[in-house]
Design a protein around this motif. Structure first.
Motif, PDB file in Angstrom:
ATOM      1  N   SER A   1       0.828  -1.205   0.000  1.00  0.00           N
ATOM      2  CA  SER A   1       0.000   0.000   0.000  1.00  0.00           C
ATOM      3  C   SER A   1       0.854   1.243   0.000  1.00  0.00           C
ATOM      4  O   SER A   1       0.483   2.274  -0.565  1.00  0.00           O
ATOM      5  N   VAL A   2       2.019   1.174   0.631  1.00  0.00           N
ATOM      6  CA  VAL A   2       2.928   2.317   0.663  1.00  0.00           C
ATOM      7  C   VAL A   2       3.652   2.468  -0.667  1.00  0.00           C
ATOM      8  O   VAL A   2       3.905   3.583  -1.124  1.00  0.00           O
ATOM      9  N   HIS A   3       3.959   1.350  -1.317  1.00  0.00           N
ATOM     10  CA  HIS A   3       4.794   1.397  -2.510  1.00  0.00           C
ATOM     11  C   HIS A   3       4.243   0.400  -3.530  1.00  0.00           C
ATOM     12  O   HIS A   3       4.683  -0.742  -3.603  1.00  0.00           O
ATOM     13  N   LYS A   4       3.271   0.818  -4.333  1.00  0.00           N
ATOM     14  CA  LYS A   4       2.625  -0.069  -5.287  1.00  0.00           C
ATOM     15  C   LYS A   4       3.370  -0.048  -6.615  1.00  0.00           C
ATOM     16  O   LYS A   4       3.538   0.990  -7.246  1.00  0.00           O
ATOM     17  N   ILE A   5       3.794  -1.204  -7.072  1.00  0.00           N
ATOM     18  CA  ILE A   5       4.529  -1.359  -8.321  1.00  0.00           C
ATOM     19  C   ILE A   5       3.553  -1.584  -9.467  1.00  0.00           C
ATOM     20  O   ILE A   5       2.549  -2.287  -9.318  1.00  0.00           O
ATOM     21  N   THR A   6       3.852  -0.987 -10.606  1.00  0.00           N
ATOM     22  CA  THR A   6       3.053  -1.181 -11.812  1.00  0.00           C
ATOM     23  C   THR A   6       3.905  -1.856 -12.874  1.00  0.00           C
ATOM     24  O   THR A   6       5.035  -1.434 -13.132  1.00  0.00           O
ATOM     25  N   VAL A   7       3.361  -2.918 -13.478  1.00  0.00           N
ATOM     26  CA  VAL A   7       4.062  -3.666 -14.515  1.00  0.00           C
ATOM     27  C   VAL A   7       3.323  -3.511 -15.842  1.00  0.00           C
ATOM     28  O   VAL A   7       2.104  -3.697 -15.907  1.00  0.00           O
ATOM     29  N   TYR A   8       4.063  -3.151 -16.896  1.00  0.00           N
ATOM     30  CA  TYR A   8       3.503  -3.012 -18.235  1.00  0.00           C
ATOM     31  C   TYR A   8       4.385  -3.794 -19.199  1.00  0.00           C
ATOM     32  O   TYR A   8       5.574  -3.499 -19.338  1.00  0.00           O
ATOM     33  N   ALA A   9       3.805  -4.803 -19.877  1.00  0.00           N
ATOM     34  CA  ALA A   9       4.583  -5.676 -20.760  1.00  0.00           C
ATOM     35  C   ALA A   9       4.750  -5.111 -22.165  1.00  0.00           C
ATOM     36  O   ALA A   9       5.531  -5.657 -22.952  1.00  0.00           O
ATOM     37  N   GLY A  10       4.024  -4.048 -22.492  1.00  0.00           N
ATOM     38  CA  GLY A  10       4.129  -3.458 -23.829  1.00  0.00           C
ATOM     39  C   GLY A  10       2.920  -3.807 -24.680  1.00  0.00           C
ATOM     40  O   GLY A  10       2.073  -4.621 -24.305  1.00  0.00           O
ATOM     41  N   PRO A  11       2.822  -3.211 -25.890  1.00  0.00           N
ATOM     42  CA  PRO A  11       1.656  -3.410 -26.755  1.00  0.00           C
ATOM     43  C   PRO A  11       1.717  -4.727 -27.528  1.00  0.00           C
ATOM     44  O   PRO A  11       2.788  -5.193 -27.898  1.00  0.00           O
ATOM     45  N   ASP A  12       0.544  -5.313 -27.753  1.00  0.00           N
ATOM     46  CA  ASP A  12       0.466  -6.460 -28.659  1.00  0.00           C
ATOM     47  C   ASP A  12       0.805  -5.986 -30.071  1.00  0.00           C
ATOM     48  O   ASP A  12       0.399  -4.889 -30.482  1.00  0.00           O
ATOM     49  N   GLN A  13       1.524  -6.809 -30.822  1.00  0.00           N
ATOM     50  CA  GLN A  13       1.911  -6.376 -32.163  1.00  0.00           C
ATOM     51  C   GLN A  13       2.351  -7.560 -33.019  1.00  0.00           C
ATOM     52  O   GLN A  13       2.623  -8.651 -32.515  1.00  0.00           O
ATOM     53  N   THR A  14       2.400  -7.298 -34.312  1.00  0.00           N
ATOM     54  CA  THR A  14       2.922  -8.260 -35.270  1.00  0.00           C
ATOM     55  C   THR A  14       4.372  -7.898 -35.581  1.00  0.00           C
ATOM     56  O   THR A  14       4.679  -6.743 -35.882  1.00  0.00           O
TER      57      THR A  14
ATOM     58  N   ALA B   1      12.702  -9.105 -31.898  1.00  0.00           N
ATOM     59  CA  ALA B   1      12.036  -7.838 -31.599  1.00  0.00           C
ATOM     60  C   ALA B   1      12.587  -7.272 -30.304  1.00  0.00           C
ATOM     61  O   ALA B   1      13.061  -8.011 -29.427  1.00  0.00           O
ATOM     62  N   SER B   2      12.509  -5.957 -30.180  1.00  0.00           N
ATOM     63  CA  SER B   2      12.867  -5.277 -28.931  1.00  0.00           C
ATOM     64  C   SER B   2      11.609  -5.102 -28.094  1.00  0.00           C
ATOM     65  O   SER B   2      10.637  -4.486 -28.543  1.00  0.00           O
ATOM     66  N   LEU B   3      11.595  -5.680 -26.930  1.00  0.00           N
ATOM     67  CA  LEU B   3      10.435  -5.592 -26.060  1.00  0.00           C
ATOM     68  C   LEU B   3      10.287  -4.180 -25.494  1.00  0.00           C
ATOM     69  O   LEU B   3      11.272  -3.438 -25.372  1.00  0.00           O
ATOM     70  N   GLN B   4       9.070  -3.824 -25.143  1.00  0.00           N
ATOM     71  CA  GLN B   4       8.780  -2.459 -24.694  1.00  0.00           C
ATOM     72  C   GLN B   4       8.141  -2.464 -23.305  1.00  0.00           C
ATOM     73  O   GLN B   4       7.241  -1.706 -23.011  1.00  0.00           O
ATOM     74  N   GLY B   5       8.642  -3.338 -22.461  1.00  0.00           N
ATOM     75  CA  GLY B   5       8.101  -3.434 -21.121  1.00  0.00           C
ATOM     76  C   GLY B   5       8.619  -2.335 -20.198  1.00  0.00           C
ATOM     77  O   GLY B   5       9.602  -1.648 -20.492  1.00  0.00           O
ATOM     78  N   ALA B   6       7.938  -2.186 -19.059  1.00  0.00           N
ATOM     79  CA  ALA B   6       8.349  -1.202 -18.064  1.00  0.00           C
ATOM     80  C   ALA B   6       7.826  -1.626 -16.698  1.00  0.00           C
ATOM     81  O   ALA B   6       6.742  -2.212 -16.587  1.00  0.00           O
ATOM     82  N   VAL B   7       8.613  -1.357 -15.664  1.00  0.00           N
ATOM     83  CA  VAL B   7       8.200  -1.574 -14.275  1.00  0.00           C
ATOM     84  C   VAL B   7       8.321  -0.234 -13.570  1.00  0.00           C
ATOM     85  O   VAL B   7       9.423   0.319 -13.450  1.00  0.00           O
ATOM     86  N   LEU B   8       7.199   0.305 -13.138  1.00  0.00           N
ATOM     87  CA  LEU B   8       7.154   1.654 -12.575  1.00  0.00           C
ATOM     88  C   LEU B   8       6.992   1.613 -11.059  1.00  0.00           C
ATOM     89  O   LEU B   8       6.436   0.671 -10.497  1.00  0.00           O
ATOM     90  N   ASN B   9       7.494   2.663 -10.424  1.00  0.00           N
ATOM     91  CA  ASN B   9       7.380   2.845  -8.972  1.00  0.00           C
ATOM     92  C   ASN B   9       8.117   1.764  -8.191  1.00  0.00           C
ATOM     93  O   ASN B   9       7.649   1.299  -7.150  1.00  0.00           O
ATOM     94  N   GLN B  10       9.263   1.356  -8.726  1.00  0.00           N
ATOM     95  CA  GLN B  10      10.110   0.400  -8.016  1.00  0.00           C
ATOM     96  C   GLN B  10      10.653   1.008  -6.726  1.00  0.00           C
ATOM     97  O   GLN B  10      10.935   2.206  -6.644  1.00  0.00           O
ATOM     98  N   ARG B  11      10.806   0.178  -5.723  1.00  0.00           N
ATOM     99  CA  ARG B  11      11.518   0.610  -4.524  1.00  0.00           C
ATOM    100  C   ARG B  11      12.998   0.806  -4.865  1.00  0.00           C
ATOM    101  O   ARG B  11      13.532   0.093  -5.715  1.00  0.00           O
ATOM    102  N   PRO B  12      13.688   1.705  -4.180  1.00  0.00           N
ATOM    103  CA  PRO B  12      15.135   1.818  -4.388  1.00  0.00           C
ATOM    104  C   PRO B  12      15.863   0.665  -3.710  1.00  0.00           C
ATOM    105  O   PRO B  12      15.314   0.015  -2.808  1.00  0.00           O
ATOM    106  N   LEU B  13      17.073   0.399  -4.139  1.00  0.00           N
ATOM    107  CA  LEU B  13      17.956  -0.501  -3.399  1.00  0.00           C
ATOM    108  C   LEU B  13      18.616   0.314  -2.298  1.00  0.00           C
ATOM    109  O   LEU B  13      19.286   1.316  -2.568  1.00  0.00           O
ATOM    110  N   ASN B  14      18.404  -0.094  -1.070  1.00  0.00           N
ATOM    111  CA  ASN B  14      18.965   0.628   0.067  1.00  0.00           C
ATOM    112  C   ASN B  14      19.434  -0.388   1.099  1.00  0.00           C
ATOM    113  O   ASN B  14      18.642  -1.208   1.577  1.00  0.00           O
TER     114      ASN B  14
END
Length: 348
Positions: free
Chosen positions: A30-43, A49-62
């Motif tokens: 709840s404090v740190h919600k991660i969002t995962v996006y694998a990219g658009p479906d395509q031909t 192919a180069s994948l277009q994924g992203a992981v947002l709101n990652q915690r830092p390494l500390n």
């Protein structure tokens, strides 16, 4: 009859543990919600192919470690992936005497405890000033390494590498009581960690270059994984974070120690670097405060096995051995698993 008398308390203890871990995971998420996006479906026109994924709101390494080398000797060393390396210290008591051999740290609620192998004292650490407030008792054991905190049962453990004793430490007085004697063949015990997921102690032994785990109620250590790294690589300290096992790995090159955090994958019997190599650092301690989720591409379906250039890179290159429709999934594994999938149709 005796078994029946113990059955209910055991079940209650297990239930409380499960609820505690679930609440802890929910709070962190709840404090740190991660969002995962694998990219658009395509031909895809072609075999890669180069994948277009992203992981947002990652915690830092500390993480924190201790000792350092040369100019940073006896220091508390802090690393944060957003700001880099910083130093506090040297570690010392209120009278100014150095605590020059910090062998581990453990966080208990709002307090950080440290153990010093040279002065043989458990102490509370002010991580902003480097001041160590030693507890009353001086340990009778000569080389106490590794702190491991069992947050479920509120127990703080340590290990003496000379006597091979697992010790229970009193966080009010600093006194130690013996819990278990480890095997005589384990001559160089360094790291210690507690895993709430299976209620076991984990420890590293450099004489066998291995990590072991042990149910303290049974007292029979079992081999987890062996790394034949040689004498110039040392698995110095262990720590669990969100159910994942990490180690402070020291490497000796050209008369200088360097340190890097490694994640231990017991199933694959491998270790993976996490974060940078910190040069000129004999990091005896490891206290992980925050850890990014582990990222991994995996294949859900397809006519053949796709190959990733780097499964841990959200924007990796993927190669298709033959035409067809492939479904790939980008996964972030932290306190729980978050995933998103993408469908790629390869035409060539």
């Amino acid at each position: 009859m005796i078994l029946r008398n113990y059955k209910l308390p055991i079940l209650i203890c297990v239930a409380v543990t499960v609820v505690f871990l679930a609440l802890l995971a929910a709070y962190r998420n709840s404090v740190h919600k991660i969002t995962v996006y694998a990219g658009p479906d395509q031909t895809i026109r072609g075999a890669s192919a180069s994948l277009q994924g992203a992981v947002l709101n990652q915690r830092p390494l500390n993480f924190w470690t201790g000792d350092g080398n040369h100019a940073t000797e006896d220091m508390l060393v802090k690393y944060d992936s957003r700001s880099g390396v910083s130093y506090v210290g040297p570690l010392r008591n209120p009278e100014g005497a150095f605590f020059g051999w910090p062998s581990d740290f453990a966080r208990i609620n709002q307090d950080v405890y440290g153990i010093d192998a040279d002065r043989r004292r458990l102490y509370k650490l002010n991580a902003d000033t480097g001041i160590c407030e030693p507890l009353k008792a001086k340990l009778l054991y000569r080389r106490v390494f590794g702190l491991a905190y069992d947050e479920i049962h509120d127990k703080l453990y340590a290990v003496d590498k000379v006597a091979r004793k697992v010790l229970l430490l009193d966080t009010l007085t600093g006194d130690a009581s013996e819990v278990l004697t480890l095997p005589a063949s384990h001559l160089d015990i360094r790291g210690l960690a507690y895993n709430a997921g299976d209620n076991r102690i984990y420890y590293s032994d450099e004489s066998t270059e291995s990590i072991y785990h042990c149910d303290l109620t049974i007292g029979q250590p079992r081999l987890l994984v062996t790394f034949q790294d040689g004498q110039d690589t040392v698995m110095e300290e262990l720590d669990f974070h969100d159910g994942r096992l990490f180690a402070s790995c020291l490497t000796f090159r050209e008369s200088i120690w360097s340190m890097q955090v490694m994640e231990i994958d017991a199933a694959l019997r491998t270790k993976h670097p996490v974060g940078p190599v910190i040069n000129d650092l004999s990091g005896h301690c490891l206290l992980i405060n925050s850890m990014p989720a582990r990222i991994l591409w995996r294949q859900i379906s397809g006519p053949d096995r796709a190959q990733f250039s780097d499964p841990a890179d959200p924007q990796a290159t993927v190669e298709f051995p033959q035409p067809g429709t492939y479904v790939l999934e980008l996964v972030a594994e932290g306190t729980h698993q978050i995933a998103d999938s993408v469908t790629l149709k390869a035409v060539f």
